[in-house]
Write an enzyme that holds these catalytic residues in place. Structure first.
Site, PDB file in Angstrom:
ATOM      1  N   GLY A  11       0.244  -1.532  -0.068  1.00  0.00           N
ATOM      2  CA  GLY A  11       0.030  -0.275   0.310  1.00  0.00           C
ATOM      3  C   GLY A  11       0.814   1.523  -0.164  1.00  0.00           C
ATOM      4  O   GLY A  11       1.912   1.564   0.606  1.00  0.00           O
ATOM      5  N   VAL A 142       1.539   2.339   6.642  1.00  0.00           N
ATOM      6  CA  VAL A 142       0.673   3.004   7.062  1.00  0.00           C
ATOM      7  C   VAL A 142       0.205   2.498   8.288  1.00  0.00           C
ATOM      8  O   VAL A 142       0.217   3.245   9.531  1.00  0.00           O
ATOM      9  CB  VAL A 142       0.024   4.018   6.689  1.00  0.00           C
ATOM     10  CG1 VAL A 142      -0.020   4.948   5.398  1.00  0.00           C
ATOM     11  CG2 VAL A 142      -1.476   2.698   6.098  1.00  0.00           C
ATOM     12  N   ASP A 143       0.119   1.051   8.329  1.00  0.00           N
ATOM     13  CA  ASP A 143      -0.428   0.672   9.569  1.00  0.00           C
ATOM     14  C   ASP A 143       0.950   0.468  10.527  1.00  0.00           C
ATOM     15  O   ASP A 143      -0.142   0.120  12.211  1.00  0.00           O
ATOM     16  CB  ASP A 143      -1.313  -0.633   9.138  1.00  0.00           C
ATOM     17  CG  ASP A 143      -1.696  -0.813   8.095  1.00  0.00           C
ATOM     18  OD1 ASP A 143      -2.931   0.085   8.671  1.00  0.00           O
ATOM     19  OD2 ASP A 143      -1.504  -2.247   7.275  1.00  0.00           O
ATOM     20  N   ARG A 189      -5.955  -3.494   9.924  1.00  0.00           N
ATOM     21  CA  ARG A 189      -6.845  -5.258  10.205  1.00  0.00           C
ATOM     22  C   ARG A 189      -6.123  -5.436  11.498  1.00  0.00           C
ATOM     23  O   ARG A 189      -7.225  -5.608  12.049  1.00  0.00           O
ATOM     24  CB  ARG A 189      -6.280  -5.741   8.886  1.00  0.00           C
ATOM     25  CG  ARG A 189      -6.157  -7.321   9.524  1.00  0.00           C
ATOM     26  CD  ARG A 189      -5.970  -8.011   7.836  1.00  0.00           C
ATOM     27  NE  ARG A 189      -5.932  -7.364   6.841  1.00  0.00           N
ATOM     28  CZ  ARG A 189      -7.216  -7.727   5.950  1.00  0.00           C
ATOM     29  NH1 ARG A 189      -8.557  -8.878   6.605  1.00  0.00           N
ATOM     30  NH2 ARG A 189      -7.114  -7.325   4.822  1.00  0.00           N
ATOM     31  N   GLU A 244     -10.393  -0.730  11.012  1.00  0.00           N
ATOM     32  CA  GLU A 244     -11.825  -0.618  10.261  1.00  0.00           C
ATOM     33  C   GLU A 244     -11.363  -2.905  10.761  1.00  0.00           C
ATOM     34  O   GLU A 244     -12.695  -3.057  10.348  1.00  0.00           O
ATOM     35  CB  GLU A 244     -10.807  -1.311   9.338  1.00  0.00           C
ATOM     36  CG  GLU A 244      -9.579  -1.469   8.857  1.00  0.00           C
ATOM     37  CD  GLU A 244      -8.901  -1.625   7.180  1.00  0.00           C
ATOM     38  OE1 GLU A 244     -10.044  -1.274   6.284  1.00  0.00           O
ATOM     39  OE2 GLU A 244      -7.762  -1.675   7.080  1.00  0.00           O
ATOM     40  N   ARG A 300      -3.553   7.924   3.712  1.00  0.00           N
ATOM     41  CA  ARG A 300      -2.108   7.378   3.249  1.00  0.00           C
ATOM     42  C   ARG A 300      -1.872   8.151   1.613  1.00  0.00           C
ATOM     43  O   ARG A 300      -0.329   8.396   1.539  1.00  0.00           O
ATOM     44  CB  ARG A 300      -2.249   6.085   2.556  1.00  0.00           C
ATOM     45  CG  ARG A 300      -2.933   5.448   1.818  1.00  0.00           C
ATOM     46  CD  ARG A 300      -2.663   3.758   1.355  1.00  0.00           C
ATOM     47  NE  ARG A 300      -2.845   3.425   0.028  1.00  0.00           N
ATOM     48  CZ  ARG A 300      -3.743   2.357  -0.298  1.00  0.00           C
ATOM     49  NH1 ARG A 300      -3.941   1.665   0.884  1.00  0.00           N
ATOM     50  NH2 ARG A 300      -3.875   1.069  -1.370  1.00  0.00           N
TER      51      ARG A 300
END
Length: 406
Positions: A11, A142-143, A189, A244, A300
């Site tokens: 991503g 970004v996670d 996630r 999310e 992002r």
């Protein structure tokens, strides 16, 4: 002199091109590399012999600066999963053919967890088959879920965007004196780092998100409704931030009722829809006005509000990855080690990529409040330094200048 190949995967982020620029800056300072090639669309570009000459495309300081502040992956990205080379070595052989064709000795792969899995497998293949190539990973996500690095490039800027957006939404939802709930879905996630950043909206005295639910903690529908009712009794406008990936005690995602059931190349289920599911729940159980907002890709891609700290560290990690490769390291990832919060000090190190790939760094449970709907001061101390500083963007015709490599 030999040549270097660099690619980007996974991503996109605001800072991934800054890491690419860090590599290019390091190359020019070292004087040890002749040409730098970029692989289009990640490792697939190396497999398909689809390269571009970055020496020709990035010729001057202006182009370098513009690339630094251009969001997303300028080289393109992919979601390609490399199989174990013992079961299918064809992609590996094609990569080696590309390396030899272009006299490439060094390869730097900028990406997240799945990209580090590629670095691990490719470096092992080269080592065990006596191929003299040096393979390094540079982190990106970004996670913020990469193991063995204090934080990942891209996270700080995304956190700054989320904190700012939540602060602005707080102003918006409080203009009416009627009961209303706004639920904001934030990426994550299995790791709730980005959702935790919603708490940063309070640093200037605002209340920010009233309720914050991270995916590390089991989500309970009844408790959620009780939390919302309690907040509505205190104030008319209630702002909720939710990961999310929130799921209940059985492991079922809250978003499952909104999901198509489709999965990506790595077997990850598409899980967007948690906020919409909770919106419907609030309407059914409470009956007040409710809206859901999914920040989605904006988290992002918001280069206009990037963290200067994030950009600088991303540049440094690109340089570190190059230095490690030139020093003969392979199968490693450049990483950040935090030395202190106050003052904020870090050093740039390298870590074994096989201890990063297929591992996931989640929010420590002790950084989530006992009631399950907020974060602690320890989390705030961790987050605050990462959003500091504003970039000096160059504008053209009223919008930020960007560069396109192909």
């Amino acid at each position: 002199m030999s040549n270097l190949l660099v690619a980007q995967s996974g991503g996109p982020t605001v800072a991934i091109n800054a890491t690419l620029v860090g590599v290019l800056q390091g190359v020019r300072a070292s004087g040890k590399i002749d040409k730098v090639y970029g692989a289009k669309n990640g490792i697939e570009g190396a497999i398909k012999d689809n390269l571009i000459d970055l020496n020709e495309l990035i010729r001057d300081t202006k182009a370098m600066d513009t690339l630094t502040y251009t969001p997303s992956s300028a080289l393109g990205s992919c979601r390609y999963k490399m199989k174990d080379w013992r079961k299918d070595d064809e992609p590996y052989r094609k990569i080696i053919e590309t390396f030899k064709k272009y006299d490439i000795k060094y390869f730097i792969y900028i990406g997240g967890n799945d990209s580090m899995d590629t670095v691990d497998k490719l470096s092992e293949y080269c080592s065990l088959n006596n191929h003299d190539f040096f393979i390094m990973g540079a982190p990106k996500t970004v996670d913020n879920d990469l193991n063995l690095t204090d934080h990942s490039p891209g996270f700080g800027s995304a956190a700054k965007y989320i904190a700012t957006t939540i602060a602005e939404l707080e102003r918006d939802i409080n203009v009416y004196d009627i009961p209303a709930v706004t639920i904001v879905e934030i990426m994550g996630r299995n790791a709730g780092w980005l959702t935790a950043a919603a708490a940063l909206a309070r640093v200037n005295g605002g209340t920010g998100a009233d309720l914050i639910y991270l995916c590390e903690k089991d989500f309970d529908n009844e408790r959620f409704i009780a939390d919302v009712k309690k907040k509505l009794a205190e104030k008319p406008g209630v702002l909720v931030a939710v990961s999310e990936g929130v799921k209940d005690s059985t492991g079922a995602y809250v978003s499952d009722q909104m999901s198509s059931g489709a999965v990506d190349n790595f077997g990850h289920k598409y899980i967007a829809g948690a906020a919409r599911a909770l919106e419907q729940m609030v309407r059914n159980e409470i009956g007040c006005k409710c809206r859901s907002i999914e920040l989605n890709l904006m988290q992002r891609a918001a280069a206009h509000i990037a963290s200067e700290t994030d950009i600088i560290e991303s540049l440094m990690l690109g340089q570190k990855a190059l230095t490690c490769a030139l020093d003969g390291q392979t199968g490693k990832m450049a990483a950040i080690k935090r030395l202190s919060d106050k003052p904020y000090l870090v050093e740039f190190i390298s870590v074994p990529v096989n201890e990063v790939a297929n591992h996931e760094k989640v929010v420590p449970m002790e950084w989530i409040t006992p009631d399950g709907h907020d974060v602690t001061e320890e989390m705030m101390d961790y987050l605050k330094p990462l959003i500091q500083g504003e970039t000096n963007l160059k504008y053209e015709n009223g919008i930020p200048s960007q560069i396109k490599l192909y």
